[in-house]
Design a protein around this motif. Sequence first.
Motif, short mmCIF file in Angstrom:
data_model
loop_
_atom_site.label_atom_id
_atom_site.label_comp_id
_atom_site.label_asym_id
_atom_site.label_seq_id
_atom_site.Cartn_x
_atom_site.Cartn_y
_atom_site.Cartn_z
N GLU A 104 45.01 -23.01 53.35
CA GLU A 104 45.46 -24.40 53.32
C GLU A 104 45.63 -24.89 51.89
OE1 GLU A 104 47.18 -26.70 54.42
OE2 GLU A 104 46.01 -27.53 56.07
N ARG A 105 46.79 -24.58 51.33
CA ARG A 105 47.17 -25.01 49.99
C ARG A 105 48.67 -24.74 49.86
NH1 ARG A 105 43.84 -19.87 47.98
NH2 ARG A 105 45.47 -18.30 48.26
N PRO A 106 49.34 -25.39 48.92
CA PRO A 106 50.77 -25.10 48.74
C PRO A 106 50.97 -23.64 48.31
CG PRO A 106 50.15 -27.15 47.65
CD PRO A 106 48.87 -26.47 48.05
N PHE A 114 49.45 -16.97 57.78
CA PHE A 114 49.24 -18.32 57.25
C PHE A 114 48.35 -19.15 58.17
CE2 PHE A 114 52.68 -18.73 60.22
CZ PHE A 114 52.62 -20.03 60.72
N LEU A 115 47.51 -19.96 57.56
CA LEU A 115 46.68 -20.87 58.35
C LEU A 115 47.59 -21.92 58.97
CD1 LEU A 115 43.83 -21.76 59.22
CD2 LEU A 115 43.82 -23.27 57.23
N ALA A 116 47.71 -21.89 60.29
CA ALA A 116 48.61 -22.80 60.99
C ALA A 116 47.89 -24.06 61.45
CB ALA A 116 49.24 -22.09 62.19
N LYS A 117 46.64 -23.93 61.83
CA LYS A 117 45.86 -25.10 62.25
C LYS A 117 44.38 -24.75 62.24
CE LYS A 117 47.85 -25.59 66.29
NZ LYS A 117 48.20 -26.01 67.69
N THR A 118 43.57 -25.79 62.20
CA THR A 118 42.12 -25.64 62.27
C THR A 118 41.62 -26.43 63.48
OG1 THR A 118 41.93 -25.44 59.87
CG2 THR A 118 39.93 -26.03 61.08
N VAL A 119 40.84 -25.77 64.32
CA VAL A 119 40.27 -26.41 65.51
C VAL A 119 38.77 -26.57 65.29
CG1 VAL A 119 39.83 -26.21 67.98
CG2 VAL A 119 42.03 -25.44 67.04
N SER A 120 38.30 -27.80 65.32
CA SER A 120 36.87 -28.07 65.17
C SER A 120 36.28 -28.40 66.53
CB SER A 120 36.66 -29.25 64.20
OG SER A 120 37.14 -28.93 62.91
N LEU A 121 35.16 -27.78 66.83
CA LEU A 121 34.45 -28.02 68.09
C LEU A 121 33.29 -28.97 67.82
CD1 LEU A 121 34.17 -24.27 69.22
CD2 LEU A 121 36.00 -25.88 69.78
N LEU A 140 54.72 -24.31 52.75
CA LEU A 140 54.73 -22.85 52.70
C LEU A 140 56.19 -22.41 52.57
CD1 LEU A 140 53.19 -20.14 53.00
CD2 LEU A 140 53.55 -20.36 55.48
N THR A 141 56.53 -21.83 51.43
CA THR A 141 57.89 -21.37 51.18
C THR A 141 57.96 -19.86 51.37
OG1 THR A 141 58.14 -23.12 49.53
CG2 THR A 141 59.81 -21.37 49.53
N LEU A 142 58.94 -19.42 52.18
CA LEU A 142 59.03 -18.01 52.56
C LEU A 142 60.44 -17.48 52.36
CD1 LEU A 142 57.10 -18.41 55.92
CD2 LEU A 142 56.20 -17.26 53.88
N PRO A 143 60.59 -16.19 52.18
CA PRO A 143 61.93 -15.61 52.10
C PRO A 143 62.50 -15.41 53.50
CG PRO A 143 60.31 -13.89 51.85
CD PRO A 143 59.55 -15.17 51.94
N PRO A 201 41.52 -16.37 46.49
CA PRO A 201 40.98 -17.73 46.39
C PRO A 201 41.90 -18.67 45.61
CG PRO A 201 39.85 -16.29 44.87
CD PRO A 201 40.76 -15.41 45.67
N LYS A 202 42.92 -18.09 44.95
CA LYS A 202 43.88 -18.88 44.19
C LYS A 202 45.27 -18.74 44.80
CE LYS A 202 41.39 -18.09 39.84
NZ LYS A 202 41.50 -17.55 38.46
N PRO A 203 46.15 -19.69 44.53
CA PRO A 203 47.52 -19.57 45.05
C PRO A 203 48.15 -18.25 44.60
CG PRO A 203 47.15 -21.76 44.16
CD PRO A 203 45.95 -20.96 43.80
N TRP A 204 48.96 -17.67 45.47
CA TRP A 204 49.61 -16.41 45.18
C TRP A 204 50.76 -16.60 44.19
CZ3 TRP A 204 47.56 -11.88 46.41
CH2 TRP A 204 46.69 -11.79 47.51
N THR A 205 50.93 -15.61 43.34
CA THR A 205 52.10 -15.54 42.45
C THR A 205 52.68 -14.14 42.59
OG1 THR A 205 50.83 -14.72 40.55
CG2 THR A 205 51.02 -17.13 40.80
N ALA A 206 53.88 -13.97 42.04
CA ALA A 206 54.50 -12.65 42.12
C ALA A 206 53.62 -11.59 41.44
CB ALA A 206 55.89 -12.69 41.47
N SER A 207 53.05 -11.94 40.31
CA SER A 207 52.21 -10.98 39.59
C SER A 207 50.90 -10.70 40.33
CB SER A 207 51.91 -11.48 38.18
OG SER A 207 51.25 -12.73 38.21
#
Length: 298
Positions: free
Chosen positions: A87-89, A104-111, A125-128, A281-287
């Motif tokens: 859950e992050r850009p 990808f995290l699509a939703k969170t369900v809390s009980l 979420l930007t995808l090719p 734990p950090k946003p993904w980059t190409a590198s």
Amino acid sequence: MRAPAVRSLLKTFAELYRWCTLLLIDRHMRLRTNNLLGLIIVSILVAAACLTLWVGGATRALIRKPAASRANSTLDALPPTFIWAWERPERLNFIDPRRVGVAFLAKTVSLHGDTISVRPRLQPLTLPPGAKLVAVVRIQPSAASTPALSPSQLERTATEVAELAALRGVAAVQVDFDARTSDRGFYRQLLFRIHEQLPTSTPLSMTALASWCTGDKWLSDLPVDEVVPMFFRLGVDGNNFVSRLQFNNQRFASPCNQSAGVSTDEVIPSPPNKRLYIFSPKPWTASSVEAALETYRR
């Protein structure tokens, strides 16, 4: 044939056997056994009817096999490596869809209490084009209100999970739930209910604590197509699991031997699994994606 189909078939056959037995007894009493020929004829007719129904039930059960095969075929066609997008850009338009998929995290369900609350993904979420996607649902109990784990919670949660299969580009659905021992009965029923609601061609995946895959048999007959043991955030058991992977290269027993989850910040020897899910734990980059693929020999 999956476990629910087997149980349903056995239940049907047991009921059929009881019905046939009662019918034979009834005919026997009516004939008072003084008409041996008549009893034999009736017995043959009843046995034939039971056999016809048995064959019909077996045929219907066997027809379900291609459904499981379609889900397995879908899973086999997915890339050998997936990166988890939490859950992050995330801008992932640089990935090669032939090599890397996105879970990808699509939703969170809390009980909580006797109800649930649902938080959809709020971050972009930007995808090719052509990216292979696994929709992940995180399930978590509320710390403020102990979950009742009621039938209504089960049904609502199952529906929330299963409906993700309709999202565009989603090839599989994955459940992420660090269930405690006391939660396992609920979790087991939940997975069966999700499986029933998913399209037959949509694989059902689940993450698993690594400890669930070592001497704990509760995973063995769950209706899932993939179990992903997570080899990070292991706590005091970390060294034990790393040693197994590093020195013994020991595969875990089925169903934990096909896929594995690792992290970029807790690097371990590359698990010898067919499919790898990688967390960052950090946003993904190409590198960082290329570095992860190189680290885990993908």
